[in-house]
Design a protein around this motif. Structure first.
Motif, PDB file in Angstrom:
ATOM      1  N   MET A 128       0.699  -1.156  -0.204  1.00  0.00           N
ATOM      2  CA  MET A 128      -0.067  -0.092   0.137  1.00  0.00           C
ATOM      3  C   MET A 128       0.888   1.276   0.069  1.00  0.00           C
ATOM      4  N   LYS A 129       2.177   1.034   0.145  1.00  0.00           N
ATOM      5  CA  LYS A 129       3.205   2.260   0.092  1.00  0.00           C
ATOM      6  C   LYS A 129       2.860   3.113  -1.230  1.00  0.00           C
ATOM      7  N   VAL A 130       2.682   2.449  -2.236  1.00  0.00           N
ATOM      8  CA  VAL A 130       2.704   2.809  -3.649  1.00  0.00           C
ATOM      9  C   VAL A 130       1.433   3.987  -3.543  1.00  0.00           C
ATOM     10  N   LEU A 131       0.300   3.254  -2.941  1.00  0.00           N
ATOM     11  CA  LEU A 131      -1.095   3.971  -3.079  1.00  0.00           C
ATOM     12  C   LEU A 131      -0.681   5.276  -1.914  1.00  0.00           C
ATOM     13  N   ASP A 132       0.003   5.114  -0.744  1.00  0.00           N
ATOM     14  CA  ASP A 132       0.148   6.240  -0.037  1.00  0.00           C
ATOM     15  C   ASP A 132       0.780   7.529  -0.749  1.00  0.00           C
ATOM     16  N   TYR A 133       2.006   7.167  -1.484  1.00  0.00           N
ATOM     17  CA  TYR A 133       2.623   8.082  -2.362  1.00  0.00           C
ATOM     18  C   TYR A 133       1.881   8.652  -3.397  1.00  0.00           C
ATOM     19  N   PHE A 134       1.030   7.893  -3.842  1.00  0.00           N
ATOM     20  CA  PHE A 134       0.125   8.386  -5.069  1.00  0.00           C
ATOM     21  C   PHE A 134      -0.848   9.425  -4.295  1.00  0.00           C
ATOM     22  N   GLU A 135      -1.641   9.203  -3.220  1.00  0.00           N
ATOM     23  CA  GLU A 135      -2.359   9.964  -2.866  1.00  0.00           C
ATOM     24  C   GLU A 135      -1.651  11.447  -2.206  1.00  0.00           C
ATOM     25  N   GLU A 136      -0.505  11.089  -1.636  1.00  0.00           N
ATOM     26  CA  GLU A 136       0.223  12.366  -1.233  1.00  0.00           C
ATOM     27  C   GLU A 136       0.774  13.292  -2.207  1.00  0.00           C
ATOM     28  N   ILE A 137       1.087  12.690  -3.504  1.00  0.00           N
ATOM     29  CA  ILE A 137       1.527  13.624  -4.415  1.00  0.00           C
ATOM     30  C   ILE A 137       0.494  14.209  -5.005  1.00  0.00           C
ATOM     31  N   LEU A 138      -0.594  13.348  -5.388  1.00  0.00           N
ATOM     32  CA  LEU A 138      -1.800  13.844  -5.853  1.00  0.00           C
ATOM     33  C   LEU A 138      -2.334  15.138  -5.112  1.00  0.00           C
ATOM     34  N   LEU A 139      -2.274  14.987  -3.971  1.00  0.00           N
ATOM     35  CA  LEU A 139      -2.881  16.097  -3.017  1.00  0.00           C
ATOM     36  C   LEU A 139      -1.680  17.334  -3.166  1.00  0.00           C
ATOM     37  N   CYS A 140      -0.346  16.992  -3.085  1.00  0.00           N
ATOM     38  CA  CYS A 140       0.238  18.340  -3.403  1.00  0.00           C
ATOM     39  C   CYS A 140       0.308  18.564  -4.628  1.00  0.00           C
TER      40      CYS A 140
ATOM     41  N   LEU B 267      -7.159   9.911   2.492  1.00  0.00           N
ATOM     42  CA  LEU B 267      -5.584  10.249   3.456  1.00  0.00           C
ATOM     43  C   LEU B 267      -6.469  10.163   4.890  1.00  0.00           C
ATOM     44  N   GLY B 268      -7.429  10.881   5.160  1.00  0.00           N
ATOM     45  CA  GLY B 268      -8.019  10.970   6.504  1.00  0.00           C
ATOM     46  C   GLY B 268      -8.366   9.692   6.929  1.00  0.00           C
ATOM     47  N   VAL B 269      -9.053   8.734   6.338  1.00  0.00           N
ATOM     48  CA  VAL B 269      -9.408   7.750   6.504  1.00  0.00           C
ATOM     49  C   VAL B 269      -8.211   6.619   7.072  1.00  0.00           C
ATOM     50  N   ARG B 270      -7.201   6.590   5.927  1.00  0.00           N
ATOM     51  CA  ARG B 270      -6.036   6.082   6.119  1.00  0.00           C
ATOM     52  C   ARG B 270      -5.331   6.535   7.712  1.00  0.00           C
ATOM     53  N   ARG B 271      -5.154   7.486   7.911  1.00  0.00           N
ATOM     54  CA  ARG B 271      -4.526   8.143   9.151  1.00  0.00           C
ATOM     55  C   ARG B 271      -5.729   8.199  10.485  1.00  0.00           C
ATOM     56  N   TYR B 272      -6.926   7.774  10.227  1.00  0.00           N
ATOM     57  CA  TYR B 272      -7.599   7.590  11.360  1.00  0.00           C
ATOM     58  C   TYR B 272      -8.085   8.978  11.778  1.00  0.00           C
TER      59      TYR B 272
ATOM     60  N   ILE C 146     -11.239   1.839  -0.874  1.00  0.00           N
ATOM     61  CA  ILE C 146     -10.019   1.041  -0.568  1.00  0.00           C
ATOM     62  C   ILE C 146      -9.402   1.170   0.721  1.00  0.00           C
ATOM     63  N   ARG C 147      -9.395   2.614   1.363  1.00  0.00           N
ATOM     64  CA  ARG C 147      -8.881   3.033   2.475  1.00  0.00           C
ATOM     65  C   ARG C 147      -9.955   2.550   3.424  1.00  0.00           C
ATOM     66  N   THR C 148     -11.181   2.458   3.416  1.00  0.00           N
ATOM     67  CA  THR C 148     -12.226   1.978   4.432  1.00  0.00           C
ATOM     68  C   THR C 148     -12.045   0.590   4.504  1.00  0.00           C
ATOM     69  N   VAL C 149     -11.908  -0.453   3.300  1.00  0.00           N
ATOM     70  CA  VAL C 149     -11.672  -1.588   3.615  1.00  0.00           C
ATOM     71  C   VAL C 149     -10.347  -1.946   4.418  1.00  0.00           C
ATOM     72  N   GLN C 150      -9.256  -1.374   3.951  1.00  0.00           N
ATOM     73  CA  GLN C 150      -7.996  -1.297   4.725  1.00  0.00           C
ATOM     74  C   GLN C 150      -8.052  -1.120   6.298  1.00  0.00           C
ATOM     75  N   VAL C 151      -8.539  -0.033   6.558  1.00  0.00           N
ATOM     76  CA  VAL C 151      -8.812   0.434   7.998  1.00  0.00           C
ATOM     77  C   VAL C 151      -9.753  -0.529   8.661  1.00  0.00           C
ATOM     78  N   THR C 152     -10.884  -0.979   8.019  1.00  0.00           N
ATOM     79  CA  THR C 152     -11.476  -1.972   8.710  1.00  0.00           C
ATOM     80  C   THR C 152     -10.703  -3.143   9.326  1.00  0.00           C
ATOM     81  N   PHE C 153     -10.266  -3.504   8.303  1.00  0.00           N
ATOM     82  CA  PHE C 153      -9.062  -5.008   8.671  1.00  0.00           C
ATOM     83  C   PHE C 153      -8.403  -4.628  10.014  1.00  0.00           C
TER      84      PHE C 153
END
Length: 165
Positions: A1-13, A58-63, A139-146
């Motif tokens: 999921m690191k690739v998705l993390d970077y994608f989100e952060e770069i897209l936000l920036c 990103l907010g979902v991922r970071r709780y 995707i992040r909701t499913v990830q955070v649920t688990f």
């Protein structure tokens, strides 16, 4: 999921910098040359939609979502799991609906070849922000649920402070 993390952060920036530069250029143009760049509103509004959805993911991922945790904090393992599942299902349902209707909207705009009023570019390019953002949120909701369910299990296995004596 690191690739998705970077994608989100770069897209936000990139999105935030683009909104800032476009808005700044419009303000400078309006004040120095007395010329308003009307097309900038079209771009910035759609970029704000993208910024909102990717920021939500990103907010979902970071709780970072708001929550009322009294019942969760006081509940036992089963209660906590039920709360996590109900909350996650509600969020997942919302994002699934947004993904479905967002995709439907984009496909319709492609079919009728709808263009933006000021720039005349394909509207679906800008509207992709909705289904893309909803997909990231799903995707992040499913990830955070688990992750939260694992955390409930881990907490249930830990001995309580008074059990150590």
């Amino acid at each position: 999921m690191k690739v998705l993390d970077y994608f989100e952060e770069i897209l936000l920036c990139i999105t935030f910098v683009a909104i800032t530069l476009i808005t700044f250029a419009n303000v400078v143009s309006r004040n120095l040359v007395n010329l308003s760049l009307s097309f900038t509103e079209e771009i910035t509004v759609n970029l704000l939609v993208l910024l909102t959805f990717v920021g939500t993911a990103l907010g979902v991922r970071r709780y970072a979502h708001l929550g009322f945790t009294l019942l969760y904090d006081k509940g036992n393992k089963t209660t906590k799991k039920i709360i996590v599942l109900v909350s996650s299902l509600a969020s997942g349902l919302l994002f699934a609906i947004l993904l479905y209707y967002g995709t439907d909207m984009v496909l319709f705009q492609m079919k009728v070849q709808q263009t933006t009023p000021a720039l005349g570019m394909p509207q679906w390019l800008l509207s992709l922000a909705l289904p893309l953002g909803a997909l990231l949120c799903l995707i992040r909701t499913v990830q955070v649920t688990f992750e939260e369910l694992k955390e409930v299990e881990r907490q249930a296995e830990e001995p309580k402070g008074d059990e150590l004596t």
